[in-house]
Design an enzyme around this catalytic site. Structure first.
Site, short mmCIF file in Angstrom:
data_model
loop_
_atom_site.label_atom_id
_atom_site.label_comp_id
_atom_site.label_asym_id
_atom_site.label_seq_id
_atom_site.Cartn_x
_atom_site.Cartn_y
_atom_site.Cartn_z
N ALA A 1 42.61 27.97 44.21
CA ALA A 1 42.40 28.94 43.14
C ALA A 1 43.72 29.29 42.45
O ALA A 1 44.74 29.49 43.12
CB ALA A 1 41.75 30.21 43.69
N CYS A 2 43.68 29.36 41.13
CA CYS A 2 44.83 29.83 40.36
C CYS A 2 44.34 30.81 39.32
O CYS A 2 43.16 31.17 39.29
CB CYS A 2 45.62 28.68 39.74
SG CYS A 2 44.78 27.86 38.37
N ASP A 3 45.22 31.24 38.45
CA ASP A 3 44.86 32.30 37.51
C ASP A 3 43.75 31.88 36.56
O ASP A 3 42.77 32.59 36.40
CB ASP A 3 46.11 32.69 36.71
CG ASP A 3 46.00 34.08 36.12
OD1 ASP A 3 45.20 34.88 36.65
OD2 ASP A 3 46.69 34.37 35.14
#
Length: 536
Positions: free
Chosen positions: A397-399
């Site tokens: 997961a990232c922004d």
């Protein structure tokens, strides 16, 4: 909730979550803006191409095709943003009412109403969601479709009128003030000062709030009038990040992880446009933010001096996207490489004076000599963890869920498949889209506080470097252990006795001490390894 270690590591989510701080709240706000704008960036790019090619001053002037320019930026793009804002709050129903309400602010203003769309879309969807919950259980059987359709129509129509009469004029006035402020900075040659805010904000993952909340709306308005906008280059310039990575490549400690991984990171950053990949190299030595600011200011100064602008946002911030979107290709290259050169010059002495963590170096050296990963290395670096159940789903997961998470998921997927675990699914998501359906969540350590409440039953793996493959290797080891226990518990090798673990730990600690700065002997008289040990 356990706090991730500085070097990246594992932590298990807990139901006890502290209130998010200001930085986390700004990140969340920026993510919401990004989730409205990024899915429709393709439409922005299409508008940019049509504008560049077919308007009266373009290389292929065509009045018929150019007729698309005005309606696209005035109506289509804001409606798409309003739809996505509503969709993110209340799915398709929210998207439809959000798009309708956005028409109100569009008609109520003479400028492209992107900021208004970002307000009306999610606000209308949120109101619709609350109304549906209010009378959802009291609708007579057989009347659901009638009530749902008419309630959506009446409410979205009312919100469109509110947008037309109240919100639209306010947002238009706010946009005019911001545009005047930007013009003031340009007229007084002060635009480079924006890097003092933008560059540190990028490192702290706050760039989405600035980029999609301010730069994209104002830049699009400017491009509509002038055919291009320098504002699109304020955040997208890959020069400062390239300079930071070049400094680590040239002046980082030999055989350090930062130096060896920097070339690959530079390629991904410069050509792939994933700026997040250089953030850890700054975070490991915070003084490097000065180099980022200096490089950013240089790039903005050269862009203004040479008249560089982009027709539409460069997303991702790749040199390829920049060159495609600008009519000023040579000046743009001068600005990008000028920014990289200044960032490199400022960063070089800082990087040269930086010493990596001794324990991390000793652990890596021990594992290299041993020929495999250490069973206790994670304990010494604060990264040890073990899933208590079979692992079936891993998410990176990232922004925004597009850049670094896609790259990380690709790396993890190959490693997991090569280890013989084809049953494990490895995907990537935006943090805002996480649900508690994953066994392992891999996330940057600065974003862990936002991910934890969304996945309380998952094991969270925090990393400080998207190119740091040992972290991914530890995830594979965890999959091997967890899934092997589930498949054939009786066939597992007995765990090493505690005395062996202690012995290995002592070995690593001894290596760490030997490479620590305090015990380093310069200009010693030892001629072989035994004398060197005695001299230390």
């Amino acid at each position: 909730m356990h706090t991730p270690s500085d070097s990246g590591g594992f932590m298990t989510s807990s139901t006890t979550v502290s209130q998010p701080g200001v930085r986390v709240r700004i990140q969340q706000f920026g993510t919401k803006l990004s989730n409205m704008v990024m899915p429709v960036i393709g439409a922005f790019i299409a508008w940019g191409f049509i504008t560049a090619l077919f308007i009266e001053n373009g290389p292929f002037p065509n009045e018929t095709i150019a007729a698309l320019v005005g309606p696209t930026i005035t109506y289509l793009l804001p409606v798409l943003i309003g739809f996505m804002g509503g969709y993110n709050v209340y799915n398709i129903r929210g998207g439809v009412v959000g798009a309708m309400a956005t028409m109100g602010v569009i008609v109520g203003s003479e400028v492209p109403m992107f900021i208004g769309a970002m307000i009306m879309g999610p606000l209308t969807a949120w109101g619709m969601k609350k109304l549906d919950h209010l009378w959802g259980d009291s609708i007579p059987s057989g009347f659901e479709m009638l009530v749902n359709n008419f309630s959506a129509g009446i409410f979205s129509g009312a919100m469109a009128i509110i947008g037309l009469l109240a919100i639209g004029p306010v947002v238009a006035a706010f946009s005019s003030v911001m545009a005047a402020g930007v013009q003031f900075l340009v007229d007084n040659s002060l635009l480079p000062l924006t890097s003092i805010l933008i560059e540190p904000a990028k490192i702290l993952f706050l760039n989405n709030a600035i980029n999609h909340g301010i730069i994209t709306p104002l830049g699009t308005e400017q491009a509509l009038v002038d055919g291009k906008s320098v504002l699109f280059m304020l955040e997208a310039n890959p020069g400062p990040g390239l300079g930071i990575l070049l400094a680590w490549m040239l002046f980082g400690r030999k055989e350090s992880t930062a130096r060896t991984s920097a070339p690959g990171a530079a390629l991904i950053h410069f050509f792939g446009g994933i700026h997040e990949i250089y953030f850890p190299y700054v975070l490991m030595q915070p003084l490097l933010v000065v180099a980022c600011i200096a490089g950013g200011m240089t790039g903005v100064f050269l862009n203004v001096l040479l008249g560089v602008g982009l027709r539409a946002p460069a997303a991702p911030g790749s040199i390829i996207a920049v060159l495609i979107q600008t009519p000023d290709k040579i000046p743009a290259l001068i600005a990008v490489f000028g920014a990289a050169a200044v960032a490199l010059i400022v960063a070089a002495p800082i990087v040269r004076a930086t010493r990596s963590d001794a324990l991390g170096e000793a652990t890596a050296k021990m594992e290299d000599l041993k020929g495999k990963e250490s069973a206790v290395a994670g304990v010494l670096t604060g990264t040890a963890a073990q899933s208590t159940k079979p692992i079936e789903r891993i998410v990176f997961a990232c922004d925004a869920g597009m850049g670094s998470s896609a790259m990380g998921a690709s790396v993890l997927r190959k490693l997991v498949q090569n280890s013989g675990h084809s049953e494990v699914e490895v995907t990537n998501k935006a943090i805002s889209e996480l649900t508690d359906t994953y066994d392992v969540v891999v996330v940057h350590q600065d974003l862990a506080d936002r991910a934890s409440p969304l996945v309380p039953s998952a094991t969270i793996v925090t990393v400080d470097n998207f190119m740091n493959s040992p972290r991914y290797g530890e995830v594979v080891e965890m999959v091997n252990r967890s899934n092997a226990q589930d498949e054939d518990t009786s066939g597992l090798t007995e765990p090493a006795p505690s005395s062996e673990i202690r012995e290995e730990a002592d070995t690593i600690s001894a290596l760490a001490k030997l490479v620590s700065e305090d015990l380093t002997v310069l200009h010693g008289s030892a001629t072989d390894q035994h004398d060197a040990i005695e001299q230390v």
